[in-house]
Write a protein that holds these residues in place. Structure first.
Motif, PDB file in Angstrom:
ATOM      1  N   PRO A  43      32.573  30.924  46.331  1.00 18.06           N
ATOM      2  CA  PRO A  43      31.297  31.203  47.478  1.00 18.06           C
ATOM      3  C   PRO A  43      31.343  30.532  48.681  1.00 18.06           C
ATOM      4  CG  PRO A  43      30.955  30.101  45.230  1.00 18.06           C
ATOM      5  CD  PRO A  43      32.254  30.468  45.284  1.00 18.06           C
ATOM      6  N   GLY A  44      31.190  31.169  49.557  1.00 20.29           N
ATOM      7  CA  GLY A  44      31.368  30.576  51.091  1.00 20.29           C
ATOM      8  C   GLY A  44      32.802  30.178  51.700  1.00 20.29           C
ATOM      9  N   ALA A  93      34.361  31.706  41.230  1.00 19.22           N
ATOM     10  CA  ALA A  93      34.613  32.707  42.141  1.00 19.22           C
ATOM     11  C   ALA A  93      34.898  34.167  41.809  1.00 19.22           C
ATOM     12  CB  ALA A  93      36.149  32.105  42.729  1.00 19.22           C
ATOM     13  N   VAL A  94      34.908  34.937  42.880  1.00 22.47           N
ATOM     14  CA  VAL A  94      35.379  36.298  42.776  1.00 22.47           C
ATOM     15  C   VAL A  94      37.038  36.379  42.493  1.00 22.47           C
ATOM     16  CG1 VAL A  94      35.356  38.974  43.284  1.00 22.47           C
ATOM     17  CG2 VAL A  94      33.442  37.256  43.890  1.00 22.47           C
ATOM     18  N   TYR A  95      37.519  37.312  41.353  1.00 18.10           N
ATOM     19  CA  TYR A  95      38.697  37.038  41.151  1.00 18.10           C
ATOM     20  C   TYR A  95      39.202  38.479  41.392  1.00 18.10           C
ATOM     21  CZ  TYR A  95      39.017  32.090  39.395  1.00 18.10           C
ATOM     22  OH  TYR A  95      38.854  30.744  39.234  1.00 18.10           O
ATOM     23  N   TYR A  96      40.484  38.459  42.020  1.00 14.52           N
ATOM     24  CA  TYR A  96      40.938  39.798  42.559  1.00 14.52           C
ATOM     25  C   TYR A  96      42.393  39.795  41.793  1.00 14.52           C
ATOM     26  CZ  TYR A  96      37.175  40.224  45.930  1.00 14.52           C
ATOM     27  OH  TYR A  96      36.071  40.058  46.554  1.00 14.52           O
ATOM     28  N   CYS A  97      42.786  41.143  41.558  1.00 18.25           N
ATOM     29  CA  CYS A  97      44.177  41.412  41.531  1.00 18.25           C
ATOM     30  C   CYS A  97      44.519  42.434  42.430  1.00 18.25           C
ATOM     31  CB  CYS A  97      44.505  41.917  40.042  1.00 18.25           C
ATOM     32  SG  CYS A  97      43.733  43.291  39.598  1.00 18.25           S
ATOM     33  N   ALA A  98      45.807  42.496  42.962  1.00 14.59           N
ATOM     34  CA  ALA A  98      46.238  43.171  43.883  1.00 14.59           C
ATOM     35  C   ALA A  98      47.665  43.343  44.005  1.00 14.59           C
ATOM     36  CB  ALA A  98      45.974  42.390  45.432  1.00 14.59           C
ATOM     37  N   GLN A 115      33.721  38.740  39.275  1.00 15.27           N
ATOM     38  CA  GLN A 115      32.814  37.323  39.454  1.00 15.27           C
ATOM     39  C   GLN A 115      33.126  36.549  38.182  1.00 15.27           C
ATOM     40  OE1 GLN A 115      31.021  35.704  41.940  1.00 15.27           O
ATOM     41  NE2 GLN A 115      31.249  34.051  40.519  1.00 15.27           N
ATOM     42  N   VAL A 116      33.591  35.266  38.271  1.00 17.98           N
ATOM     43  CA  VAL A 116      33.605  34.372  37.155  1.00 17.98           C
ATOM     44  C   VAL A 116      32.980  33.123  37.552  1.00 17.98           C
ATOM     45  CG1 VAL A 116      35.145  33.191  35.604  1.00 17.98           C
ATOM     46  CG2 VAL A 116      35.752  35.304  36.420  1.00 17.98           C
TER      47      VAL A 116
END
Length: 120
Positions: A43-44, A93-98, A115-116
């Protein structure tokens, strides 16, 4: 259109292991020469690359997270997974896969993010 979808618990207790899975559609994770990354955004704060598993199964990690991070894959399910051990609230955090166009190249397809939160 390639699609990526993150899944896993939204709440993890401190000191436990965070586990997330990314399911990929319309592109095999073994296709030359793509890289499949995990990226997070606290966040932030800005985006933080965590690590990648390449089309050939080799893995590379951010030096700052290497001791706590493991990325694996299940080619039969076309999925790759993240494990982050010994989590603290700073791992919220927000976790992304890419997908990367090369193992360490630009990311052309992203999951929507999950979101975790690390909290007791």
């Amino acid at each position: 259109q390639v699609q990526l979808q993150e899944s896993g618990p939204g709440l993890v207790k401190p000191s436990q292991t965070l586990s997330l899975t990314c399911t990929v559609s319309r592109c095999s994770i073994t296709t030359n020469y793509y890289g499949w990354s995990w990226i997070r955004q606290p966040p932030g704060k800005g985006l933080e690359w965590m690590g990648v598993i390449a089309y050939d199964g080799s893995t590379y990690y951010s030096p700052s997270l290497k001791s706590r991070t493991s990325i694996s894959r299940d080619t039969s399910k076309n999925q790759f997974s993240l494990q982050l051990s010994s989590v603290t609230p700073e791992d919220t955090a927000v976790y992304y896969c890419a997908r990367g166009v090369t193992v360490v190249g630009a990311k052309d397809y992203w999951g929507q993010g999950t979101q975790v939160t690390v909290s007791s």
